[in-house]
Motif scaffolding. Structure first.
Motif, PDB file in Angstrom:
ATOM      1  N   ALA A 134       9.433  27.009   7.739  1.00 52.72           N
ATOM      2  CA  ALA A 134      10.594  26.767   6.886  1.00 52.72           C
ATOM      3  C   ALA A 134      10.128  25.878   5.738  1.00 52.72           C
ATOM      4  CB  ALA A 134      11.703  26.075   7.660  1.00 52.72           C
ATOM      5  N   GLU A 159      13.943  20.728  22.134  1.00 50.49           N
ATOM      6  CA  GLU A 159      13.523  20.068  20.897  1.00 50.49           C
ATOM      7  C   GLU A 159      14.213  20.787  19.743  1.00 50.49           C
ATOM      8  OE1 GLU A 159       9.303  19.470  20.713  1.00 50.49           O
ATOM      9  OE2 GLU A 159       9.247  19.567  18.529  1.00 50.49           O
ATOM     10  N   GLN A 219      13.748  23.282   4.648  1.00 51.82           N
ATOM     11  CA  GLN A 219      14.751  23.555   5.681  1.00 51.82           C
ATOM     12  C   GLN A 219      15.407  24.929   5.550  1.00 51.82           C
ATOM     13  OE1 GLN A 219      17.194  20.018   5.751  1.00 51.82           O
ATOM     14  NE2 GLN A 219      15.427  18.695   6.128  1.00 51.82           N
ATOM     15  N   ASN A 220      14.715  25.858   4.870  1.00 47.47           N
ATOM     16  CA  ASN A 220      15.128  27.262   4.861  1.00 47.47           C
ATOM     17  C   ASN A 220      13.977  28.089   5.417  1.00 47.47           C
ATOM     18  OD1 ASN A 220      17.767  27.174   3.479  1.00 47.47           O
ATOM     19  ND2 ASN A 220      16.531  26.351   1.796  1.00 47.47           N
ATOM     20  N   PHE A 221      14.299  29.076   6.261  1.00 44.74           N
ATOM     21  CA  PHE A 221      13.249  29.916   6.819  1.00 44.74           C
ATOM     22  C   PHE A 221      12.440  30.557   5.697  1.00 44.74           C
ATOM     23  CE2 PHE A 221      16.364  29.925  10.346  1.00 44.74           C
ATOM     24  CZ  PHE A 221      15.541  29.347  11.298  1.00 44.74           C
ATOM     25  N   PHE A 235       6.298  26.097  13.141  1.00 42.78           N
ATOM     26  CA  PHE A 235       6.803  26.082  14.522  1.00 42.78           C
ATOM     27  C   PHE A 235       6.644  27.455  15.168  1.00 42.78           C
ATOM     28  CE2 PHE A 235      10.284  26.111  11.334  1.00 42.78           C
ATOM     29  CZ  PHE A 235      10.764  27.398  11.491  1.00 42.78           C
ATOM     30  N   ALA A 271       7.961  23.003   7.383  1.00 44.09           N
ATOM     31  CA  ALA A 271       7.946  22.911   8.847  1.00 44.09           C
ATOM     32  C   ALA A 271       7.232  24.134   9.415  1.00 44.09           C
ATOM     33  CB  ALA A 271       9.373  22.849   9.378  1.00 44.09           C
ATOM     34  N   ARG A 297       5.949  30.391  12.805  1.00 46.94           N
ATOM     35  CA  ARG A 297       6.941  30.620  11.754  1.00 46.94           C
ATOM     36  C   ARG A 297       7.022  29.362  10.890  1.00 46.94           C
ATOM     37  NH1 ARG A 297       9.956  34.879  14.276  1.00 46.94           N
ATOM     38  NH2 ARG A 297       8.317  35.945  15.443  1.00 46.94           N
ATOM     39  N   TRP A 308       6.324  25.728  27.648  1.00 43.45           N
ATOM     40  CA  TRP A 308       7.226  26.116  26.557  1.00 43.45           C
ATOM     41  C   TRP A 308       7.699  27.539  26.797  1.00 43.45           C
ATOM     42  CZ3 TRP A 308       9.109  22.663  23.273  1.00 43.45           C
ATOM     43  CH2 TRP A 308       8.424  21.470  23.129  1.00 43.45           C
ATOM     44  N   LEU A 338       5.767  19.229   8.882  1.00 44.98           N
ATOM     45  CA  LEU A 338       6.324  18.922  10.202  1.00 44.98           C
ATOM     46  C   LEU A 338       5.866  19.984  11.190  1.00 44.98           C
ATOM     47  CD1 LEU A 338      10.038  18.234   9.127  1.00 44.98           C
ATOM     48  CD2 LEU A 338       8.218  16.549   9.437  1.00 44.98           C
ATOM     49  N   TYR A 339       5.537  19.549  12.405  1.00 45.21           N
ATOM     50  CA  TYR A 339       5.150  20.483  13.471  1.00 45.21           C
ATOM     51  C   TYR A 339       6.143  20.349  14.621  1.00 45.21           C
ATOM     52  CZ  TYR A 339       0.634  20.206  11.035  1.00 45.21           C
ATOM     53  OH  TYR A 339      -0.363  20.231  10.101  1.00 45.21           O
ATOM     54  N   PHE A 340       6.464  21.478  15.241  1.00 45.05           N
ATOM     55  CA  PHE A 340       7.406  21.443  16.357  1.00 45.05           C
ATOM     56  C   PHE A 340       6.858  22.160  17.591  1.00 45.05           C
ATOM     57  CE2 PHE A 340      10.160  20.800  12.688  1.00 45.05           C
ATOM     58  CZ  PHE A 340      10.939  19.741  13.125  1.00 45.05           C
ATOM     59  N   ALA A 341       7.409  21.751  18.737  1.00 45.53           N
ATOM     60  CA  ALA A 341       7.158  22.379  20.051  1.00 45.53           C
ATOM     61  C   ALA A 341       5.652  22.396  20.362  1.00 45.53           C
ATOM     62  CB  ALA A 341       7.805  23.758  20.106  1.00 45.53           C
ATOM     63  N   PRO A 353       8.095  30.767  17.358  1.00 42.13           N
ATOM     64  CA  PRO A 353       9.384  31.458  17.303  1.00 42.13           C
ATOM     65  C   PRO A 353      10.447  30.671  18.079  1.00 42.13           C
ATOM     66  CG  PRO A 353       7.641  33.044  17.662  1.00 42.13           C
ATOM     67  CD  PRO A 353       7.004  31.681  17.723  1.00 42.13           C
ATOM     68  N   ILE A 354      11.657  30.681  17.523  1.00 45.27           N
ATOM     69  CA  ILE A 354      12.752  29.872  18.044  1.00 45.27           C
ATOM     70  C   ILE A 354      13.214  30.369  19.416  1.00 45.27           C
ATOM     71  CG2 ILE A 354      15.237  29.678  17.618  1.00 45.27           C
ATOM     72  CD1 ILE A 354      14.391  29.223  14.638  1.00 45.27           C
ATOM     73  N   GLU A 383       9.144  19.958   1.743  1.00 47.14           N
ATOM     74  CA  GLU A 383       9.036  19.723   3.182  1.00 47.14           C
ATOM     75  C   GLU A 383       8.757  21.076   3.840  1.00 47.14           C
ATOM     76  OE1 GLU A 383      11.926  17.146   5.279  1.00 47.14           O
ATOM     77  OE2 GLU A 383      12.369  18.899   6.520  1.00 47.14           O
TER      78      GLU A 383
END
Lengths: 86, 149
Positions: free
Chosen positions: A59, B51, A62-64, A80, A78, A57, B135, A7-10, A82-83, A76
């Protein structure tokens, strides 16, 4: 299940041009860091992002995760920037 | 007992504070924080898109509230975090902490928002008045703030 769900975010999602993919990893890709190196070799946009320390970063399930966190088929993963929550 | 909600819609402040107080019999104080989409003259923002990582967000926040409850002996706490497109002036996040005394309530409130900034999987994109979008980069000071606890 032989594949890993990625999964890719942002802005990394925009850079990749996709939010999600399912890939069969080569046997020698066994960690988060190894996955980034492998993905970067297939995609110039991602290689630029992965090449800069601290820019991406991860995960796992679903854990860092860290660069040396192991990845197995069925996981899975992910990826992404930095939050920026809150 | 923690109430965690990840939602697109707004929340009602009076309702949330009442629910928090009711969930914490014997509490002597409640601390709260509200994060708001900010637009300034120097950087006029029309809206912000948040998001998040749906499979992970609620679990990550529950981990943060459990840590706050243990560290500050909270009687109850609430975290509501919105996602989607929010206009300037809209509320993004609500944090509330109920404890026996003010120091724990206020400390836990600071702790919760500091940890949400760096440990809850959200990413902000600003929509500027000139039609562009950018962003938001993570701030080093956010890591510093989260690390002080």
């Amino acid at each position: 299940m032989d594949t890993v769900r990625i999964l890719y975010f942002a802005w990394l999602r925009e850079r990749a041009g996709r939010a999600e993919e399912h890939l069969v990893l080569p046997a020698d890709v066994a960690t988060v860091g190894g996955l980034m190196t492998w993905l970067g070799a297939r995609d110039d946009g991602l290689r630029d992002a992965f090449g800069q320390a601290g820019l991406v970063r991860a995960a796992v399930n679903q854990n860092f995760a860290a660069n040396d966190t192991p990845i197995r088929a069925g996981d899975e993963v992910a990826l992404f920037p930095p939050i920026t929550g809150g | 007992m923690a109430r965690v909600s990840v939602q697109s819609e707004d929340f009602d402040l009076a309702t949330e504070l009442d629910l928090l107080q009711q969930a914490a019999p014997g509490c002597g104080g409640i601390g709260s924080f509200i994060g708001i989409v900010r637009s300034t003259a120097e950087r006029p923002i029309i809206a912000m898109t948040l998001e998040h990582y749906p499979g992970m967000t609620a679990t990550a926040i529950a981990g943060i509230t459990a840590e706050a409850e243990a560290r500050f002996s909270l009687l109850a706490c609430t975290v509501i975090h919105r996602y989607g497109r929010l206009r300037a002036g809209e509320r993004i996040v609500f944090v509330g902490a109920a404890a026996a005394h003010r120091r724990a309530a206020l400390g836990a409130t600071s702790f919760l928002i500091d940890w949400l900034k760096t440990k809850a999987p959200f990413w902000k994109q600003e929509h500027l008045a000139d039609g562009t979008a950018a962003w938001v980069a993570a701030k080093a000071e956010d890591d510093t703030d989260a690390g002080r606890w």
